[in-house]
Write an enzyme that holds these catalytic residues in place. Sequence first.
Site, PDB file in Angstrom:
ATOM      1  N   PHE A 286     -26.919  43.940 -45.900  1.00 35.14           N
ATOM      2  CA  PHE A 286     -27.083  44.556 -47.326  1.00 35.14           C
ATOM      3  C   PHE A 286     -27.353  45.759 -47.535  1.00 35.14           C
ATOM      4  CE2 PHE A 286     -28.039  45.217 -51.692  1.00 35.14           C
ATOM      5  CZ  PHE A 286     -26.973  44.463 -52.300  1.00 35.14           C
TER       6      PHE A 286
ATOM      7  N   ASP B 297     -32.054  51.079 -42.196  1.00 36.10           N
ATOM      8  CA  ASP B 297     -32.298  50.581 -43.756  1.00 36.10           C
ATOM      9  C   ASP B 297     -33.324  49.934 -43.972  1.00 36.10           C
ATOM     10  OD1 ASP B 297     -32.047  49.777 -46.179  1.00 36.10           O
ATOM     11  OD2 ASP B 297     -29.896  49.294 -46.045  1.00 36.10           O
TER      12      ASP B 297
ATOM     13  N   LYS C 110     -36.767  50.377 -52.726  1.00 36.59           N
ATOM     14  CA  LYS C 110     -37.613  49.304 -53.398  1.00 36.59           C
ATOM     15  C   LYS C 110     -39.207  49.502 -53.560  1.00 36.59           C
ATOM     16  CE  LYS C 110     -34.495  45.524 -52.759  1.00 36.59           C
ATOM     17  NZ  LYS C 110     -33.332  45.872 -51.677  1.00 36.59           N
TER      18      LYS C 110
HETATM   19  C1  LIG Z   1     -31.801  46.478 -52.110  1.00 37.83           C
HETATM   20  C2  LIG Z   1     -31.406  46.889 -51.018  1.00 37.83           C
HETATM   21  C3  LIG Z   1     -30.515  48.072 -51.093  1.00 37.83           C
HETATM   22  C4  LIG Z   1     -29.875  48.505 -52.145  1.00 37.83           C
HETATM   23  O1  LIG Z   1     -31.156  48.764 -53.149  1.00 37.83           O
HETATM   24  P1  LIG Z   1     -30.595  49.240 -54.518  1.00 37.83           P
HETATM   25  O2  LIG Z   1     -31.741  49.992 -55.122  1.00 37.83           O
HETATM   26  O3  LIG Z   1     -30.332  48.033 -55.315  1.00 37.83           O
HETATM   27  O4  LIG Z   1     -29.219  50.287 -54.506  1.00 37.83           O
HETATM   28  C5  LIG Z   1     -29.980  48.720 -49.961  1.00 37.83           C
HETATM   29  N1  LIG Z   1     -30.213  48.111 -48.605  1.00 37.83           N
HETATM   30  C6  LIG Z   1     -31.292  47.131 -48.425  1.00 37.83           C
HETATM   31  C7  LIG Z   1     -31.661  46.706 -47.159  1.00 37.83           C
HETATM   32  C8  LIG Z   1     -31.928  46.502 -49.625  1.00 37.83           C
HETATM   33  O5  LIG Z   1     -32.621  45.302 -49.633  1.00 37.83           O
END
Ligand SMILES: *Cc1c(COP(=O)(O)O)cnc(C)c1O
Length: 397
Positions: free
Chosen positions: A134, A219, A248
């Site tokens: 994700f 990420d 986050k």
């Molecule tokens: C939540 C998340 C995103 C996206 O973050 P947003 O602030 O919702 O755009 C991207 N990568 C990872 C691994 C995430 O957990």
Amino acid sequence: MDWPQLETKYYMPVFERMPLTIVKGKGVYVWDDEGRRYLDFVAGIAVNSLGHCHPQVVKAVTRQVKMLIHTSNLFYTVPQLQLGELLVNNSSMEKVFFCNSGAEAVEGAVKLARRYGHIKLGGAYEVITAMGSFHGRTLAMVAATGQPKFQKPYEPLPSGFVNVIYDDIRAITVATTEKTCAVLLEPIQGEGGVNIPHHDYLLQVRKWCDEKGILLILDEVQTGVGRCGSLFAYEQYGIEPDIVVLAKGLAGGVPIGAILSSLKASVFDRGEHGTTFGGNPLATSVGYATLKYIIDSNIPSHAKAMGMMLMDGLAKLKDEFGFITEIRGKGLLIAVEFSANIAKEIALMCLKNGLIVNNLKPNLIRLIPPLIVQPEHIEKALHILRLALKRESVNLS
Ligand SMILES: *Cc1c(COP(=O)(O)O)cnc(C)c1O
């Protein structure tokens, strides 16, 4: 006031919401609009790293809103540079860029990798990503996210992404061509179900990227900022990425995203990337206060200890309830998997009993409490979860 009804009337129906309207938070607790208190083991999806309304966060917000909220990046501002310095001094990275969300940060990292491809790799532009990953909701990040349910509604998707099997180095080697400029991975797949790769996977990917001269982007939007028991999850795998992305938990609830890069990968030139809001004094001063507290108070090792305690308790529940098939996690990013699709029922039962958990998948619950959670909260959460698994209800205090 019937807030759910108002939502139905006015809000685009994209969210599957819990039957709960939260109006207040303090530490690991939140309160609903009728004054009921809940233990929050979701923490705004790993965002409220220091819990709700932590004194350091509140202090930084109030101090900064009185001084300077926004200026644009046409000027130098102090908190942005202080947070940048703090991140560089506590990582293996050399340069930073701030934006406003996870998706925006990962997409910026992909742009950086494409610039690298243009400049250093003869125009290579393709990014290899993993199935079950994700990376956010922008069109390009939907293409990067290897999950058909996010992709199908928006086809055709931007090109330049190849989704391969996660935790399989061969899938990456097979997919690598002269068009490849980077591999983009989560150290642990968060939204995909807390999927933890074999311990040597990232090391193998690192070696492969070095051999091919391509970039490794991690990420760490969910796994970073102490969540997995170290400031960055990559520290636990004995590697250093070329680019790492945070968001986050970085600013205690205030929207922020960050791209961190090694000197080698830092190839953006003036005008090649930008943002209006990104890195503004408000977000970065709160980010600084949050990160400074996390580092100075050694919150990552606290998260590690609390995670082990929670995992121990969950392992006992697994022995008691045969329908729990697996407990997995690192630090305070933990999943409980069931043999049947009962996650929603269990989550609602927990909610009724005063505990918020996340039914991430039909058969899986995710536990991502604030990093400042204490043993007594973990005991209480385990108690409520056990009642829910027994399908028993208690009265809220
Ligand atoms: C939540 C998340 C995103 C996206 O973050 P947003 O602030 O919702 O755009 C991207 N990568 C990872 C691994 C995430 O957990």
